[in-house]
Design a protein around this motif. Sequence first.
Motif, PDB file in Angstrom:
ATOM      1  N   UNK A   1      15.497  14.767 -25.456  1.00  0.00           N
ATOM      2  CA  UNK A   1      15.408  14.496 -26.892  1.00  0.00           C
ATOM      3  C   UNK A   1      14.822  15.693 -27.636  1.00  0.00           C
ATOM      4  N   UNK A   2      15.275  15.886 -28.869  1.00  0.00           N
ATOM      5  CA  UNK A   2      14.718  16.964 -29.684  1.00  0.00           C
ATOM      6  C   UNK A   2      13.256  16.674 -29.997  1.00  0.00           C
ATOM      7  N   UNK A   3      12.987  15.455 -30.459  1.00  0.00           N
ATOM      8  CA  UNK A   3      11.621  15.084 -30.824  1.00  0.00           C
ATOM      9  C   UNK A   3      10.939  14.370 -29.658  1.00  0.00           C
ATOM     10  N   UNK A   4       9.859  14.973 -29.181  1.00  0.00           N
ATOM     11  CA  UNK A   4       9.123  14.415 -28.046  1.00  0.00           C
ATOM     12  C   UNK A   4       7.624  14.440 -28.331  1.00  0.00           C
ATOM     13  N   UNK A   5       6.884  13.689 -27.540  1.00  0.00           N
ATOM     14  CA  UNK A   5       5.425  13.687 -27.647  1.00  0.00           C
ATOM     15  C   UNK A   5       4.875  14.888 -26.887  1.00  0.00           C
ATOM     16  N   UNK A   6       3.561  15.069 -26.952  1.00  0.00           N
ATOM     17  CA  UNK A   6       2.943  16.182 -26.229  1.00  0.00           C
ATOM     18  C   UNK A   6       2.992  15.978 -24.720  1.00  0.00           C
ATOM     19  N   UNK A   7       3.402  14.775 -24.300  1.00  0.00           N
ATOM     20  CA  UNK A   7       3.553  14.500 -22.874  1.00  0.00           C
ATOM     21  C   UNK A   7       5.010  14.631 -22.424  1.00  0.00           C
ATOM     22  N   UNK A   8       5.882  15.033 -23.356  1.00  0.00           N
ATOM     23  CA  UNK A   8       7.286  15.239 -23.016  1.00  0.00           C
ATOM     24  C   UNK A   8       8.127  13.976 -23.057  1.00  0.00           C
ATOM     25  N   UNK A   9       7.558  12.891 -23.561  1.00  0.00           N
ATOM     26  CA  UNK A   9       8.274  11.619 -23.651  1.00  0.00           C
ATOM     27  C   UNK A   9       8.900  11.465 -25.043  1.00  0.00           C
ATOM     28  N   UNK A  10       9.730  10.421 -25.209  1.00  0.00           N
ATOM     29  CA  UNK A  10      10.373  10.199 -26.499  1.00  0.00           C
ATOM     30  C   UNK A  10       9.325   9.906 -27.571  1.00  0.00           C
ATOM     31  N   UNK A  11       9.493  10.534 -28.708  1.00  0.00           N
ATOM     32  CA  UNK A  11       8.587  10.349 -29.844  1.00  0.00           C
ATOM     33  C   UNK A  11       8.886   8.994 -30.475  1.00  0.00           C
ATOM     34  N   UNK A  12       7.935   8.064 -30.377  1.00  0.00           N
ATOM     35  CA  UNK A  12       8.123   6.696 -30.855  1.00  0.00           C
ATOM     36  C   UNK A  12       8.080   6.644 -32.377  1.00  0.00           C
ATOM     37  N   UNK A  13       8.902   5.762 -32.963  1.00  0.00           N
ATOM     38  CA  UNK A  13       8.972   5.692 -34.429  1.00  0.00           C
ATOM     39  C   UNK A  13       7.654   5.258 -35.048  1.00  0.00           C
ATOM     40  N   UNK A  14       6.858   4.486 -34.308  1.00  0.00           N
ATOM     41  CA  UNK A  14       5.557   4.067 -34.853  1.00  0.00           C
ATOM     42  C   UNK A  14       4.640   5.278 -35.022  1.00  0.00           C
ATOM     43  N   UNK A  15       4.669   6.183 -34.060  1.00  0.00           N
ATOM     44  CA  UNK A  15       3.869   7.403 -34.152  1.00  0.00           C
ATOM     45  C   UNK A  15       4.355   8.271 -35.312  1.00  0.00           C
ATOM     46  N   UNK A  16       5.688   8.342 -35.480  1.00  0.00           N
ATOM     47  CA  UNK A  16       6.256   9.133 -36.579  1.00  0.00           C
ATOM     48  C   UNK A  16       5.871   8.537 -37.927  1.00  0.00           C
ATOM     49  N   UNK A  17       5.931   7.212 -38.036  1.00  0.00           N
ATOM     50  CA  UNK A  17       5.549   6.546 -39.284  1.00  0.00           C
ATOM     51  C   UNK A  17       4.088   6.827 -39.627  1.00  0.00           C
ATOM     52  N   UNK A  18       3.244   6.770 -38.600  1.00  0.00           N
ATOM     53  CA  UNK A  18       1.819   7.023 -38.808  1.00  0.00           C
ATOM     54  C   UNK A  18       1.580   8.454 -39.276  1.00  0.00           C
ATOM     55  N   UNK A  19       2.286   9.402 -38.690  1.00  0.00           N
ATOM     56  CA  UNK A  19       2.117  10.811 -39.044  1.00  0.00           C
ATOM     57  C   UNK A  19       2.602  11.071 -40.470  1.00  0.00           C
TER      58      UNK A  19
ATOM     59  N   UNK B   1      17.055   9.891 -36.021  1.00  0.00           N
ATOM     60  CA  UNK B   1      16.475  11.228 -35.886  1.00  0.00           C
ATOM     61  C   UNK B   1      15.744  11.383 -34.554  1.00  0.00           C
ATOM     62  N   UNK B   2      14.961  10.363 -34.188  1.00  0.00           N
ATOM     63  CA  UNK B   2      14.167  10.449 -32.967  1.00  0.00           C
ATOM     64  C   UNK B   2      15.014  10.307 -31.705  1.00  0.00           C
ATOM     65  N   UNK B   3      16.269   9.865 -31.857  1.00  0.00           N
ATOM     66  CA  UNK B   3      17.166   9.726 -30.700  1.00  0.00           C
ATOM     67  C   UNK B   3      18.057  10.950 -30.516  1.00  0.00           C
ATOM     68  N   UNK B   4      17.957  11.926 -31.409  1.00  0.00           N
ATOM     69  CA  UNK B   4      18.790  13.129 -31.309  1.00  0.00           C
ATOM     70  C   UNK B   4      18.509  13.889 -30.015  1.00  0.00           C
ATOM     71  N   UNK B   5      19.588  14.329 -29.360  1.00  0.00           N
ATOM     72  CA  UNK B   5      19.485  15.144 -28.150  1.00  0.00           C
ATOM     73  C   UNK B   5      19.690  16.611 -28.521  1.00  0.00           C
ATOM     74  N   UNK B   6      19.351  17.482 -27.597  1.00  0.00           N
ATOM     75  CA  UNK B   6      19.476  18.918 -27.856  1.00  0.00           C
ATOM     76  C   UNK B   6      20.898  19.325 -28.178  1.00  0.00           C
ATOM     77  N   UNK B   7      21.886  18.642 -27.547  1.00  0.00           N
ATOM     78  CA  UNK B   7      23.282  19.015 -27.766  1.00  0.00           C
ATOM     79  C   UNK B   7      23.852  18.450 -29.067  1.00  0.00           C
ATOM     80  N   UNK B   8      23.057  17.654 -29.790  1.00  0.00           N
ATOM     81  CA  UNK B   8      23.553  17.008 -31.008  1.00  0.00           C
ATOM     82  C   UNK B   8      23.420  17.860 -32.266  1.00  0.00           C
TER      83      UNK B   8
END
Length: 324
Positions: A229-247, A172-179
């Motif tokens: 990537x579809x899912x990004x952090x507030x800094x525009x970087x890839x949303x890490x799975x550890x952050x997603x797990x925590x949320x 899910x976190x690796x999905x691109x806009x075109x996917x």
Amino acid sequence: MEISIQSAIQEMLFDNKARGLSKNTIIFREKTLKIFSVFLCQNYILNINEIKPIHIKQYLVDRLECGYSETTVNGHLRVIRALFSYCINEEYIRYEEAPIHRVKWIQEKKTIVNTFTDSEIKMMLHYTRKRTFHTIKKTGKGRTGFCTKFVNERNYLLLLILTDTGMRINEALSLKLENINDSQIIIKSGKGKKDRIVHCSPLVYKQYLKYNRAKENYFSSNGIVPIENIFVTKFGKKYDYRLAEKEIYKIGKAVNIRDSIRISPHTFRHYFAQKLVRENVDIYMIQKLLGHASIKTTEIYLRSLNIENEINKVIKYSPLQNLD
């Protein structure tokens, strides 16, 4: 031909990288073989051809006594098998001389892992959806309101996708806009580097559009250009799975998910599989949707199925209950 254990390990790991194995696979193999080689060194075994079946069995028992689960220890055995398979292919050792063939898998406990109920899924979705209605109050320096809106829309979309598709969190976190489009989601290079397609329900796509709007508002107001990537952090970087797990864990705790349930992204996969079984979907179709290479893996997922309804059916048709 004699070759040291360290040299064989170093060669195999390089070969794994050259073959394009995933980073996580290589890290796990490197860590496991380091522990294994230290164990052998302590027993004065330095070369591959000095390893006997008893040494491998002793290592497995040692891991069990250290508190490792049967599943984890079998994972170590799988890595050791890969090492000997490499040595056989490179003709460092003959097939019939490889000790690994005389080491059996450890029998694993068939534990039942409960997953979310429908009501718990509804509570988490309701909680995250409600937060998307957050009113943007502060739009000055830092655009805090836009950031909160973006984060809440992102969290809701992620939960919808995990619930509706059963995909792995890293997929899910690796999905691109075109996917993604209004009918399907294309998972590129999933586990085992296999592509697959899953459906995109209207509810998911509608939230995807809302999220993109909140995302664009936030990043454009702060002059940030996010990655594709579809899912990004507030800094525009890839949303890490550890952050997603925590949320996700925080969301689960906020709605009081049962203590016996592991609040994690992977539990959504178990829920997805369970839900399809309840709807009488064919197990081979479930295997394809989950992206499992082996039907045995899917069967393990189905062991986590809460069989209370099935037990009730058995009681209903019990021979003793239906005797005249």
